[in-house]
Write a protein that holds these residues in place. Structure first.
Motif, PDB file in Angstrom:
ATOM      1  N   TYR A  33     124.145 133.088  12.924  1.00  0.00           N
ATOM      2  CA  TYR A  33     124.370 132.044  13.919  1.00  0.00           C
ATOM      3  C   TYR A  33     123.166 131.114  13.963  1.00  0.00           C
ATOM      4  O   TYR A  33     122.102 131.424  13.453  1.00  0.00           O
ATOM      5  CB  TYR A  33     124.618 132.657  15.300  1.00  0.00           C
ATOM      6  CG  TYR A  33     123.391 133.260  15.931  1.00  0.00           C
ATOM      7  CD1 TYR A  33     122.635 132.542  16.859  1.00  0.00           C
ATOM      8  CD2 TYR A  33     122.960 134.532  15.594  1.00  0.00           C
ATOM      9  CE1 TYR A  33     121.494 133.081  17.427  1.00  0.00           C
ATOM     10  CE2 TYR A  33     121.828 135.078  16.158  1.00  0.00           C
ATOM     11  CZ  TYR A  33     121.098 134.347  17.066  1.00  0.00           C
ATOM     12  OH  TYR A  33     119.966 134.874  17.626  1.00  0.00           O
ATOM     13  N   SER A  34     123.354 129.968  14.589  1.00  0.00           N
ATOM     14  CA  SER A  34     122.225 129.073  14.839  1.00  0.00           C
ATOM     15  C   SER A  34     122.048 128.984  16.345  1.00  0.00           C
ATOM     16  O   SER A  34     123.016 129.073  17.106  1.00  0.00           O
ATOM     17  CB  SER A  34     122.463 127.687  14.251  1.00  0.00           C
ATOM     18  OG  SER A  34     123.479 127.015  14.944  1.00  0.00           O
ATOM     19  N   GLN A  35     120.827 128.832  16.793  1.00  0.00           N
ATOM     20  CA  GLN A  35     120.564 128.783  18.230  1.00  0.00           C
ATOM     21  C   GLN A  35     121.237 127.583  18.876  1.00  0.00           C
ATOM     22  O   GLN A  35     121.587 127.621  20.041  1.00  0.00           O
ATOM     23  CB  GLN A  35     119.065 128.783  18.491  1.00  0.00           C
ATOM     24  CG  GLN A  35     118.442 130.114  18.175  1.00  0.00           C
ATOM     25  CD  GLN A  35     116.956 130.147  18.463  1.00  0.00           C
ATOM     26  OE1 GLN A  35     116.276 129.134  18.448  1.00  0.00           O
ATOM     27  NE2 GLN A  35     116.453 131.333  18.725  1.00  0.00           N
ATOM     28  N   GLU A  36     121.422 126.542  18.115  1.00  0.00           N
ATOM     29  CA  GLU A  36     122.054 125.340  18.639  1.00  0.00           C
ATOM     30  C   GLU A  36     123.509 125.587  19.024  1.00  0.00           C
ATOM     31  O   GLU A  36     123.985 125.125  20.053  1.00  0.00           O
ATOM     32  CB  GLU A  36     121.979 124.240  17.573  1.00  0.00           C
ATOM     33  CG  GLU A  36     122.486 122.899  18.030  1.00  0.00           C
ATOM     34  CD  GLU A  36     122.303 121.864  16.937  1.00  0.00           C
ATOM     35  OE1 GLU A  36     123.324 121.447  16.360  1.00  0.00           O
ATOM     36  OE2 GLU A  36     121.151 121.498  16.670  1.00  0.00           O
ATOM     37  N   LYS A  37     124.234 126.343  18.202  1.00  0.00           N
ATOM     38  CA  LYS A  37     125.654 126.588  18.442  1.00  0.00           C
ATOM     39  C   LYS A  37     125.911 127.823  19.294  1.00  0.00           C
ATOM     40  O   LYS A  37     126.948 127.957  19.911  1.00  0.00           O
ATOM     41  CB  LYS A  37     126.399 126.723  17.119  1.00  0.00           C
ATOM     42  CG  LYS A  37     126.474 125.431  16.346  1.00  0.00           C
ATOM     43  CD  LYS A  37     127.287 125.608  15.107  1.00  0.00           C
ATOM     44  CE  LYS A  37     127.384 124.313  14.337  1.00  0.00           C
ATOM     45  NZ  LYS A  37     128.151 124.460  13.114  1.00  0.00           N
ATOM     46  N   GLY A  38     125.002 128.757  19.300  1.00  0.00           N
ATOM     47  CA  GLY A  38     125.197 129.979  20.068  1.00  0.00           C
ATOM     48  C   GLY A  38     125.997 131.022  19.302  1.00  0.00           C
ATOM     49  O   GLY A  38     126.328 130.850  18.139  1.00  0.00           O
ATOM     50  N   ASP A  40     129.430 133.244  19.127  1.00  0.00           N
ATOM     51  CA  ASP A  40     130.816 133.261  19.595  1.00  0.00           C
ATOM     52  C   ASP A  40     131.145 134.485  20.436  1.00  0.00           C
ATOM     53  O   ASP A  40     131.807 134.381  21.454  1.00  0.00           O
ATOM     54  CB  ASP A  40     131.779 133.182  18.404  1.00  0.00           C
ATOM     55  CG  ASP A  40     131.800 131.792  17.787  1.00  0.00           C
ATOM     56  OD1 ASP A  40     131.462 130.821  18.487  1.00  0.00           O
ATOM     57  OD2 ASP A  40     132.145 131.686  16.587  1.00  0.00           O
ATOM     58  N   LYS A  43     130.024 134.189  24.346  1.00  0.00           N
ATOM     59  CA  LYS A  43     130.271 132.921  25.056  1.00  0.00           C
ATOM     60  C   LYS A  43     130.302 133.104  26.573  1.00  0.00           C
ATOM     61  O   LYS A  43     129.902 132.223  27.312  1.00  0.00           O
ATOM     62  CB  LYS A  43     131.584 132.279  24.593  1.00  0.00           C
ATOM     63  CG  LYS A  43     131.539 131.755  23.189  1.00  0.00           C
ATOM     64  CD  LYS A  43     130.770 130.480  23.110  1.00  0.00           C
ATOM     65  CE  LYS A  43     130.894 129.904  21.708  1.00  0.00           C
ATOM     66  NZ  LYS A  43     129.883 128.960  21.376  1.00  0.00           N
ATOM     67  N   ASP A  87     117.302 127.188  10.787  1.00  0.00           N
ATOM     68  CA  ASP A  87     117.453 127.576  12.193  1.00  0.00           C
ATOM     69  C   ASP A  87     118.518 128.664  12.329  1.00  0.00           C
ATOM     70  O   ASP A  87     119.009 128.937  13.401  1.00  0.00           O
ATOM     71  CB  ASP A  87     117.803 126.364  13.057  1.00  0.00           C
ATOM     72  CG  ASP A  87     119.232 125.879  12.855  1.00  0.00           C
ATOM     73  OD1 ASP A  87     119.816 126.161  11.790  1.00  0.00           O
ATOM     74  OD2 ASP A  87     119.769 125.224  13.762  1.00  0.00           O
ATOM     75  N   LYS A  88     118.885 129.299  11.223  1.00  0.00           N
ATOM     76  CA  LYS A  88     119.911 130.339  11.242  1.00  0.00           C
ATOM     77  C   LYS A  88     119.277 131.724  11.351  1.00  0.00           C
ATOM     78  O   LYS A  88     118.256 132.004  10.742  1.00  0.00           O
ATOM     79  CB  LYS A  88     120.768 130.261   9.989  1.00  0.00           C
ATOM     80  CG  LYS A  88     121.594 128.969   9.934  1.00  0.00           C
ATOM     81  CD  LYS A  88     122.687 129.099   8.930  1.00  0.00           C
ATOM     82  CE  LYS A  88     123.488 127.835   8.817  1.00  0.00           C
ATOM     83  NZ  LYS A  88     124.309 127.556   9.947  1.00  0.00           N
TER      84      LYS A  88
END
Length: 164
Positions: A33-38, A40, A43, A87-88
């Motif tokens: 994951y990337s911190q930007e997207k969070g 899943d 959530k 950033d992953k």
């Protein structure tokens, strides 16, 4: 031939030991994951705190220890950065902590063990109160290499930073 069989058996045992404290969040292990997207699978959880493990300033790959909360349940992740220019992150292990009493929190800093090393990472469920030293420690875990292990609360000392 015996050595190969023993090596395979050891690797299999190590893989199955992974996530034994993760509950239904075991499916997150290995997820990138990337911190930007969070993430899943989290959530409905709120990010609460995190620390960096390692020395990113020196350019070495590092890990993070992150805490997410939903009501009185906590999920603690140990994640490894894929490479220094990305950033992953990849989730290495998950710790699920359920049914915490009111006014308890999860600590990933400021706790030590009587006979543990100074840089040992202890995750503790505590009632912090208003005194410098925490008196009530409900549960404790240690991050051993890249795996969470449950430990006894006896001999664990946590402090409240900023309280004299």
């Amino acid at each position: 031939m015996k050595k190969i069989v023993l090596l395979l058996l050891f690797c299999q045992t190590t893989l199955f030991a992974q996530g034994n404290l993760s509950g239904e969040f075991k499916k997150l292990i290995g997820l990138t994951y990337s911190q930007e997207k969070g993430i899943d699978g989290l959530k409905t959880f709120r990010y609460e705190q995190g620390i960096v493990l390692g020395e990113p300033v020196n350019g070495t790959f590092f890990s993070t220890l992150e805490v997410y909360r939903k009501g009185n349940s906590f999920v603690v992740l140990v994640c490894k950065k894929k490479d220094k220019n990305s950033d992953k992150y990849r989730i290495i292990d998950v710790l699920k902590i359920n049914s915490n009493p009111k006014n308890h929190e999860v600590r990933i800093t400021d706790c030590t063990r009587k006979n543990g090393s100074l840089d040992e990472k202890i995750i503790a469920v505590v009632f912090s109160g208003a005194k410098r030293q925490v008196k009530i420690i409900k549960e404790a875990f240690v991050l051993k290499d890249i795996r969470f292990e449950k430990i006894t609360t006896k001999g664990i000392r946590c402090i409240n930073e900023g309280i004299d």
